[in-house]
Design an enzyme around this catalytic site. Structure first.
Site, PDB file in Angstrom:
ATOM      1  N   GLU A  87       0.791  -1.291   0.200  1.00  0.00           N
ATOM      2  CA  GLU A  87      -0.101   0.168  -0.162  1.00  0.00           C
ATOM      3  C   GLU A  87       0.741   1.289  -0.036  1.00  0.00           C
ATOM      4  O   GLU A  87       0.726   2.346   0.646  1.00  0.00           O
ATOM      5  CB  GLU A  87      -0.991  -0.046   1.100  1.00  0.00           C
ATOM      6  CG  GLU A  87      -1.747  -1.259   1.248  1.00  0.00           C
ATOM      7  CD  GLU A  87      -2.891  -1.398   0.286  1.00  0.00           C
ATOM      8  OE1 GLU A  87      -2.990  -0.592  -0.691  1.00  0.00           O
ATOM      9  OE2 GLU A  87      -3.562  -2.472   0.253  1.00  0.00           O
ATOM     10  N   VAL A 171      -9.769   6.687   1.062  1.00  0.00           N
ATOM     11  CA  VAL A 171     -10.846   6.109   1.611  1.00  0.00           C
ATOM     12  C   VAL A 171     -10.772   4.643   1.338  1.00  0.00           C
ATOM     13  O   VAL A 171     -11.028   3.946   0.052  1.00  0.00           O
ATOM     14  CB  VAL A 171     -12.268   6.405   0.898  1.00  0.00           C
ATOM     15  CG1 VAL A 171     -13.558   5.836   1.697  1.00  0.00           C
ATOM     16  CG2 VAL A 171     -12.433   8.049   0.929  1.00  0.00           C
TER      17      VAL A 171
END
Ligand SMILES: Nc1ncnc2c1ncn2[C@@H]1O[C@H](COP(=O)(O)OP(=O)(O)O)[C@@H](O)[C@H]1O
Ligand SMILES: Cc1cn([C@H]2C[C@H](O)[C@@H](COP(=O)(O)O)O2)c(=O)[nH]c1=O
Length: 234
Positions: A87, A171
């Site tokens: 990530e 998000v």
């Protein structure tokens, strides 16, 4: 010589799976690694793949300094050969610079994994810096597909069933929040992203989306079944 490698692609193209595989392969050869991630959908201090594999990870908080973490561990006598950084799109530019320094000054391999761009098709800060600094940028071989069958190149955000192009950059997917509703993501080809045509919108527009007139060039009719061999009857 140690390397900074950025493995990238859309969502759902197998980045976290590859991160786990690389850790496994390096560890199997006796190398010692540290695993980092941020905002993994399985929770904090986790690196998880949709294929079901998961492992513990160090959460990359905003204030985490990779250089300091590694120096601290080395001072305590821990030998480190490589870092797995999942990530990585969420990391700050400074954190990516710290990773580059770890490679150059400590001879530690850094394998970073992340999506290139956000739901507006703009680069994430971490991905931008990785593209700028990495020794190699490797686009994953497994292609995620748009509903039309083309290669998916963009990540669309869908809020309460509708594709949106405005909102917060970060998000985490598949979660319900009071502020923004149910947020999901769908990978699309550029054409269908530009037309705001998610699979849901395509189904609503036509029960057979492949037959929409403007999609005939993109979504050809399904191939005919092969001709059966002619058999002679007596
Ligand atoms: N049930 C399944 N069977 C086979 N492969 C699957 C299945 N579910 C997910 N995958 C594979 O896992 C990939 C997603 O893996 P993951 O590492 O979580 O992706 P990413 O980190 O890029 O979002 C999909 O592209 C698909 O190839
Ligand atoms: C496009 C986009 C994605 N995200 C989030 C959604 C997921 O939690 C991760 C990507 O994870 P994956 O393992 O690659 O599927 O990023 C976001 O916060 N903002 C976006 O624009």
């Amino acid at each position: 010589m140690a390397e900074l490698v950025f493995f990238t692609g859309t969502m759902d193209c197998g980045k976290s799976t590859l991160a786990l595989q690389m850790d496994h392969n390096h560890a199997a050869r006796g190398r010692t690694g540290l695993i980092f991630s941020q905002h993994d959908r399985a929770g904090t201090n986790m690196l998880s793949s949709r294929l079901g594999l998961a492992t513990g990870a160090i959460e990359v908080a905003d204030e985490l300094d990779f250089w300091e973490v590694i120096v601290e561990r080395a001072t305590a006598g821990q030998h480190i050969d490589y870092l797995i950084c999942d990530e990585a799109q969420f990391y700050s530019s400074s954190q990516v610079e710290q990773l580059a320094r770890v490679v150059d000054e400590m001879e530690i391999d850094v394998f970073a994994f992340g999506i290139t761009s956000d739901f507006r098709t703009e680069l994430f800060p971490g991905s931008k810096r990785l593209v700028e600094l990495a020794d190699r940028v490797q686009v994953l071989q497994v292609e995620a597909l748009c509903w039309c069958g083309r290669r998916a190149t963009v990540n669309a955000r869908v809020v309460d069933g509708t594709m949106v192009v405005e909102g917060e950059q970060v998000v985490v997917g598949d979660v319900a929040t009071d502020e923004v509703g149910v947020v999901e993501y769908e990978v699309l080809c550029r054409r269908h992203y530009m037309r705001r045509m998610t699979s849901h919108a395509a189904r609503a527009a036509s029960p057979t989306p492949a037959l929409l007139p403007f999609d005939l060039d993109v979504c050809p009719l399904p191939p005919r079944p092969p001709l059966l061999p002619i058999t002679q009857s007596d």
